[in-house]
Motif scaffolding. Structure first.
Motif, short mmCIF file in Angstrom:
data_model
loop_
_atom_site.label_atom_id
_atom_site.label_comp_id
_atom_site.label_asym_id
_atom_site.label_seq_id
_atom_site.Cartn_x
_atom_site.Cartn_y
_atom_site.Cartn_z
N LYS A 11 0.14 -5.01 -4.97
CA LYS A 11 -0.73 -6.07 -5.46
C LYS A 11 -1.26 -6.85 -4.26
O LYS A 11 -0.51 -7.22 -3.37
CB LYS A 11 0.02 -6.98 -6.41
N THR A 12 -2.56 -7.08 -4.25
CA THR A 12 -3.20 -7.71 -3.11
C THR A 12 -4.47 -8.45 -3.54
O THR A 12 -5.08 -8.10 -4.54
CB THR A 12 -3.56 -6.65 -2.03
N GLN A 13 -4.84 -9.43 -2.77
CA GLN A 13 -6.08 -10.16 -3.03
C GLN A 13 -7.30 -9.39 -2.54
O GLN A 13 -8.41 -9.66 -2.96
CB GLN A 13 -6.02 -11.55 -2.41
N ASN A 14 -7.10 -8.43 -1.63
CA ASN A 14 -8.22 -7.69 -1.06
C ASN A 14 -7.91 -6.19 -1.01
O ASN A 14 -7.57 -5.65 0.05
CB ASN A 14 -8.54 -8.23 0.33
N PRO A 15 -8.03 -5.48 -2.15
CA PRO A 15 -7.72 -4.05 -2.17
C PRO A 15 -8.56 -3.21 -1.21
O PRO A 15 -8.04 -2.27 -0.60
CB PRO A 15 -8.01 -3.64 -3.61
N ASP A 16 -9.84 -3.56 -1.04
CA ASP A 16 -10.70 -2.77 -0.14
C ASP A 16 -10.20 -2.81 1.30
O ASP A 16 -10.06 -1.77 1.94
CB ASP A 16 -12.15 -3.27 -0.20
N ARG A 17 -9.95 -3.99 1.79
CA ARG A 17 -9.51 -4.14 3.19
C ARG A 17 -8.16 -3.46 3.42
O ARG A 17 -7.97 -2.72 4.39
CB ARG A 17 -9.44 -5.61 3.58
N LEU A 18 -7.21 -3.69 2.51
CA LEU A 18 -5.88 -3.12 2.68
C LEU A 18 -5.91 -1.60 2.55
O LEU A 18 -5.21 -0.90 3.30
CB LEU A 18 -4.92 -3.73 1.65
N SER A 19 -6.73 -1.08 1.65
CA SER A 19 -6.81 0.38 1.51
C SER A 19 -7.42 1.03 2.76
O SER A 19 -6.97 2.09 3.18
CB SER A 19 -7.60 0.77 0.26
N GLU A 35 -12.94 -1.72 -10.72
CA GLU A 35 -12.85 -3.18 -10.63
C GLU A 35 -11.41 -3.68 -10.48
O GLU A 35 -11.18 -4.79 -10.02
CB GLU A 35 -13.51 -3.85 -11.84
N MET A 36 -10.44 -2.84 -10.82
CA MET A 36 -9.03 -3.23 -10.71
C MET A 36 -8.47 -3.01 -9.31
O MET A 36 -7.52 -3.66 -8.92
CB MET A 36 -8.18 -2.46 -11.72
N GLY A 37 -9.04 -2.06 -8.55
CA GLY A 37 -8.52 -1.81 -7.23
C GLY A 37 -8.94 -0.48 -6.66
O GLY A 37 -9.93 0.11 -7.08
N VAL A 38 -8.13 0.00 -5.70
CA VAL A 38 -8.45 1.22 -4.94
C VAL A 38 -7.21 2.11 -4.89
O VAL A 38 -6.10 1.62 -4.67
CB VAL A 38 -8.88 0.87 -3.50
N ALA A 39 -7.40 3.41 -5.08
CA ALA A 39 -6.33 4.40 -4.93
C ALA A 39 -6.62 5.23 -3.69
O ALA A 39 -7.76 5.62 -3.45
CB ALA A 39 -6.28 5.31 -6.16
N ILE A 40 -5.57 5.49 -2.91
CA ILE A 40 -5.71 6.38 -1.76
C ILE A 40 -4.67 7.49 -1.88
O ILE A 40 -3.59 7.29 -2.42
CB ILE A 40 -5.58 5.64 -0.41
N SER A 41 -5.03 8.67 -1.38
CA SER A 41 -4.16 9.84 -1.50
C SER A 41 -4.15 10.63 -0.20
O SER A 41 -5.13 10.63 0.53
CB SER A 41 -4.63 10.75 -2.63
N GLY A 42 -3.04 11.32 0.00
CA GLY A 42 -2.89 12.19 1.16
C GLY A 42 -2.63 13.61 0.71
O GLY A 42 -3.24 14.09 -0.24
N ALA A 43 -1.67 14.25 1.36
CA ALA A 43 -1.30 15.63 1.01
C ALA A 43 -0.82 15.69 -0.43
O ALA A 43 -0.45 14.68 -1.03
CB ALA A 43 -0.20 16.10 1.96
N SER A 44 -0.83 16.88 -1.01
CA SER A 44 -0.53 17.04 -2.44
C SER A 44 0.85 16.54 -2.84
O SER A 44 1.04 16.11 -3.96
CB SER A 44 -0.67 18.51 -2.84
N ASN A 45 1.83 16.58 -1.96
CA ASN A 45 3.16 16.12 -2.33
C ASN A 45 3.43 14.67 -1.90
O ASN A 45 4.51 14.14 -2.14
CB ASN A 45 4.24 17.03 -1.74
N ALA A 46 2.46 14.03 -1.27
CA ALA A 46 2.61 12.64 -0.84
C ALA A 46 2.25 11.70 -1.99
O ALA A 46 1.37 12.01 -2.79
CB ALA A 46 1.71 12.35 0.36
N PRO A 47 2.92 10.56 -2.09
CA PRO A 47 2.60 9.64 -3.18
C PRO A 47 1.21 9.01 -3.00
O PRO A 47 0.74 8.80 -1.89
CB PRO A 47 3.67 8.56 -3.08
N THR A 48 0.57 8.74 -4.13
CA THR A 48 -0.68 7.99 -4.14
C THR A 48 -0.34 6.52 -3.95
O THR A 48 0.68 6.06 -4.44
CB THR A 48 -1.40 8.20 -5.49
N VAL A 49 -1.17 5.79 -3.24
CA VAL A 49 -0.97 4.36 -3.08
C VAL A 49 -2.10 3.65 -3.82
O VAL A 49 -3.27 3.93 -3.60
CB VAL A 49 -0.96 3.94 -1.59
N LEU A 50 -1.73 2.76 -4.74
CA LEU A 50 -2.68 1.99 -5.51
C LEU A 50 -2.69 0.56 -5.02
O LEU A 50 -1.64 -0.09 -4.97
CB LEU A 50 -2.30 2.00 -7.00
#
Length: 77
Positions: A11-19, A35-50
């Motif tokens: 949870k963050t006030q600035n999802p764009d900057r932190l992502s 509008e709720m935030g940003v998801a980032i992903s890496g390799a297929s077995n790595a967790p997604t970060v929201l």
């Protein structure tokens, strides 16, 4: 129950900057944005970060782990 981390929710006030920061650090790419935030992903077995937009700082911290069982199906499946 044996699990793997499926998603990390921050949870963050600035999802764009932190992502953008964590994409650079982890070598991840933006995999979703709304509008709720940003998801980032890496390799297929790595967790997604929201990165979820939140104006309040939670009393218990700002990180939530979404665990996925690996030795059985999800409850209710």
């Amino acid at each position: 129950m044996i699990s793997r981390i499926g998603e990390l929710e921050v949870k963050t006030q600035n999802p764009d900057r932190l992502s953008r920061f964590w994409c650079a650090v982890l070598g991840y790419e933006v995999s979703g944005k709304d509008e709720m935030g940003v998801a980032i992903s890496g390799a297929s077995n790595a967790p997604t970060v929201l990165f979820v937009r939140s104006d309040a700082t939670p009393a218990a911290g700002n990180l939530h782990l979404d665990l996925c069982p690996t030795d059985r199906s999800h409850m209710g499946d």
